[in-house]
Design an enzyme around this catalytic site. Structure first.
Site, PDB file in Angstrom:
ATOM      1  CE  LYS A 201      -0.352 -11.332  18.689  1.00 51.37           C
ATOM      2  NZ  LYS A 201       0.992 -11.394  19.267  1.00 51.37           N
ATOM      3  CB  CYS A 255       0.266  -7.844  22.857  1.00 43.24           C
ATOM      4  SG  CYS A 255       1.050  -7.298  21.331  1.00 43.24           S
TER       5      CYS A 255
HETATM    6  N1  LIG Z   1       4.447  -4.305  18.547  1.00 41.69           N
HETATM    7  C1  LIG Z   1       4.345  -5.577  18.915  1.00 41.69           C
HETATM    8  O1  LIG Z   1       5.084  -6.042  19.780  1.00 41.69           O
HETATM    9  C2  LIG Z   1       3.353  -6.499  18.230  1.00 41.69           C
HETATM   10  C3  LIG Z   1       3.482  -7.877  18.437  1.00 41.69           C
HETATM   11  C4  LIG Z   1       2.605  -8.730  17.780  1.00 41.69           C
HETATM   12  C5  LIG Z   1       1.600  -8.213  16.962  1.00 41.69           C
HETATM   13  N2  LIG Z   1       1.484  -6.851  16.799  1.00 41.69           N
HETATM   14  C6  LIG Z   1       0.435  -6.366  15.916  1.00 41.69           C
HETATM   15  O2  LIG Z   1       1.026  -5.936  14.697  1.00 41.69           O
HETATM   16  C7  LIG Z   1       0.274  -4.843  14.156  1.00 41.69           C
HETATM   17  C8  LIG Z   1       1.192  -3.651  13.941  1.00 41.69           C
HETATM   18  O3  LIG Z   1       1.714  -3.297  15.211  1.00 41.69           O
HETATM   19  P1  LIG Z   1       2.931  -2.291  15.376  1.00 41.69           P
HETATM   20  O4  LIG Z   1       3.340  -2.373  16.810  1.00 41.69           O
HETATM   21  O5  LIG Z   1       3.945  -2.531  14.303  1.00 41.69           O
HETATM   22  O6  LIG Z   1       2.178  -0.912  15.098  1.00 41.69           O
HETATM   23  P2  LIG Z   1       2.839   0.531  14.876  1.00 41.69           P
HETATM   24  O7  LIG Z   1       1.824   1.523  15.266  1.00 41.69           O
HETATM   25  O8  LIG Z   1       4.204   0.569  15.470  1.00 41.69           O
HETATM   26  O9  LIG Z   1       3.070   0.580  13.275  1.00 41.69           O
HETATM   27  C9  LIG Z   1       2.047   0.616  12.344  1.00 41.69           C
HETATM   28  C10 LIG Z   1       2.414   1.630  11.272  1.00 41.69           C
HETATM   29  O10 LIG Z   1       1.442   1.570  10.224  1.00 41.69           O
HETATM   30  C11 LIG Z   1       1.240   2.871   9.731  1.00 41.69           C
HETATM   31  N3  LIG Z   1      -0.036   2.886   9.012  1.00 41.69           N
HETATM   32  C12 LIG Z   1      -1.293   2.980   9.494  1.00 41.69           C
HETATM   33  N4  LIG Z   1      -2.201   2.883   8.509  1.00 41.69           N
HETATM   34  C13 LIG Z   1      -1.509   2.732   7.359  1.00 41.69           C
HETATM   35  C14 LIG Z   1      -1.871   2.574   5.993  1.00 41.69           C
HETATM   36  N5  LIG Z   1      -3.148   2.547   5.602  1.00 41.69           N
HETATM   37  N6  LIG Z   1      -0.890   2.479   5.070  1.00 41.69           N
HETATM   38  C15 LIG Z   1       0.414   2.498   5.440  1.00 41.69           C
HETATM   39  N7  LIG Z   1       0.820   2.643   6.729  1.00 41.69           N
HETATM   40  C16 LIG Z   1      -0.127   2.738   7.665  1.00 41.69           C
HETATM   41  C17 LIG Z   1       1.295   3.756  10.949  1.00 41.69           C
HETATM   42  O11 LIG Z   1       1.636   5.071  10.610  1.00 41.69           O
HETATM   43  C18 LIG Z   1       2.408   3.073  11.775  1.00 41.69           C
HETATM   44  O12 LIG Z   1       3.673   3.639  11.506  1.00 41.69           O
HETATM   45  C19 LIG Z   1      -0.873  -4.586  15.152  1.00 41.69           C
HETATM   46  O13 LIG Z   1      -2.002  -5.280  14.742  1.00 41.69           O
HETATM   47  C20 LIG Z   1      -0.323  -5.161  16.434  1.00 41.69           C
HETATM   48  O14 LIG Z   1      -1.372  -5.550  17.314  1.00 41.69           O
HETATM   49  C21 LIG Z   1       2.345  -6.002  17.406  1.00 41.69           C
END
Ligand SMILES: NC(=O)c1ccc[n+]([C@@H]2O[C@H](COP(=O)([O-])OP(=O)(O)OC[C@H]3O[C@@H](n4cnc5c(N)ncnc54)[C@H](O)[C@@H]3O)[C@@H](O)[C@H]2O)c1
Length: 401
Positions: A201, A255
């Site tokens: 990744k 990202c």
């Molecule tokens: N958004 C993208 O396009 C994308 C693409 C690839 C990878 N990622 C990766 O995926 C992961 C998540 O990204 P995202 O964009 O979905 O983030 P986001 O912030 O949209 O969602 C994460 C959610 O997790 C919740 N959260 C935090 N701690 C928590 C806990 N202990 N228990 C339950 N809920 C909890 C937060 O309130 C939030 O709503 C990250 O590591 C990100 O780098 C994101």
């Protein structure tokens, strides 16, 4: 089977909804009660085409429920944020907090998968944590990592059709995780180990960053050499084995502008190219801001009055409303520091902004003396070039200087 998602954001919610839509029971967990309430009403708190329908249908069918606390389940997916702390240090405290919450609930035969973008070794660290606290589970649960590589705006399609890289802490874990993804993924599932999957990744996004840095470096050289960089790249790409990407006002988003630092933080001596590319892409935004300031000073010297400058675009890439880690936003903040009144800010993809007062595209284009294109939005591509204005096209809107 019950599948549990910890984190219901841009990645967790669509994935949970796709799995639930297949008829599998899904328990979604989010620390934010508002998010939980919204989902349980069959509604959504994020913008993603088609997601609302999939969530509503799954909630109505009873396959998707949300709560603030985890429960005992068969498969657990950790999809929480992995931001920075300090100076570009990856912060895995959310992954650890989510894992600690699961500790008392884990049981024989469970599968635990991290999807959050993570530094190399995170999955092994979490496995150590689990087996330290619950030694009786060693060898009895599967622990794996599977990164997400979807494109916002096309998430529901890509979740199903993209290939996935899946790496366990041992072969049995990999096989068990692959079994889970087969439930909903039609792309190929590639088996590896956890460290390689984590690095994969980070590598994908670092590769994009390094390639964009090359284009941005060319743009700096061409600016000094009096060469049109867009024409240059088009011509160089006529070579059958050359494929240079496009320069811009920097690199943004949560990202590509973030993940390379996860490599640099852990392997600073070995990742010189990756680190330099990151710095160069950041420098490109600073350089654009300097260009705008200089153009304003030259205008004032020539015309005896301060110019009106239009800043075209705030988003981190064309045709989206996402301003996270946006180079355009950084440039706007930098150039507007002391004289807000001499600027018009345009972002056609959002209605309003808490810091910037937004102006309509056509009005700004008509009134401005200097026009700086920071993002190549489609609305800007529809404009005609104005020779009598100072035109700074950092985004290649006109693909000419
Ligand atoms: N958004 C993208 O396009 C994308 C693409 C690839 C990878 N990622 C990766 O995926 C992961 C998540 O990204 P995202 O964009 O979905 O983030 P986001 O912030 O949209 O969602 C994460 C959610 O997790 C919740 N959260 C935090 N701690 C928590 C806990 N202990 N228990 C339950 N809920 C909890 C937060 O309130 C939030 O709503 C990250 O590591 C990100 O780098 C994101």
């Amino acid at each position: 089977m019950l599948v549990q998602f910890i984190g219901l954001g841009y990645i967790g919610l669509p994935t949970a909804a796709v799995v639930a839509h297949k008829g599998v029971k899904v328990h979604g967990v989010n620390v934010n009660p508002h998010v939980v309430e919204t989902i349980n009403k069959g509604e959504i708190h994020i913008v993603e085409p088609g997601l609302r329908e999939v969530v509503r249908e799954s909630v109505e069918a009873g396959t998707l429920t949300a709560a603030t606390e985890p429960v005992a389940a068969d498969v657990h997916l950790v999809v929480v944020p992995t931001p920075f702390k300090g100076v570009y240090e990856p912060d895995i405290s959310f992954v650890e907090a989510a894992t600690r919450k699961l500790l008392p609930l884990l049981k024989d035969g469970d599968t635990y998968i991290i999807e959050s973008t993570s530094p190399v070794g995170t999955t092994e660290k979490m496995a150590e944590l689990i087996f330290r606290e619950r030694p009786e589970l060693e060898g009895r649960i599967s622990v794996a990592y599977c990164p997400e590589r979807v494109l916002p705006g096309n998430v529901l399609h890509e979740l199903v059709h993209n290939d996935r890289v899946i790496g366990g802490i041992d072969e049995a874990s990999t096989a068990k995780a692959i079994e889970f993804y087969r439930l909903f993924v039609e792309g190929e599932l590639h088996a590896t180990n956890a460290r390689t999957a984590e690095m994969c990744k980070l590598t994908e996004n670092s590769s994009r960053d390094v390639q964009i840095a090359f284009a941005n470096e060319l743009s700096l050289i061409c600016d000094k050499a009096g060469i049109n960089v867009w024409e240059l790249i088009t011509l160089a790409n006529k070579h059958p084995r050359v494929n240079i990407l496009q320069p811009g006002s920097g690199v943004g988003g949560h990202c590509i502008a973030v993940d390379p630092w996860f490599i640099v933080a852990d392997y600073p001596k070995e990742s010189r190219l990756i680190g330099t590319a990151r710095e160069l892409n950041n420098y490109k935004s600073f350089w654009c801001a300097e260009k705008i300031r200089n153009a304003m000073l030259e205008f004032e010297l020539k015309h005896g009055r301060k110019p009106l400058t239009a800043l075209m675009g705030l988003a981190f890439k064309p045709d989206i409303d996402d301003l996270r880690e946006s180079p355009a936003k950084y440039i706007a903040q930098k150039v507007m520091q002391s004289e807000q009144d001499n600027f018009l800010v345009v972002e056609p993809n959002i209605e309003e902004h808490s810091v910037f007062k937004l102006t309509d595209v056509d009005e700004a284009y008509e009134r401005a003396d200097i026009v700086a294109f920071l993002v190549a939005h489609k609305e800007f591509k529809a404009l005609d070039w104005r020779d009598h204005k100072v035109m700074l096209d950092f985004a290649g809107v006109f693909k000419r200087s």
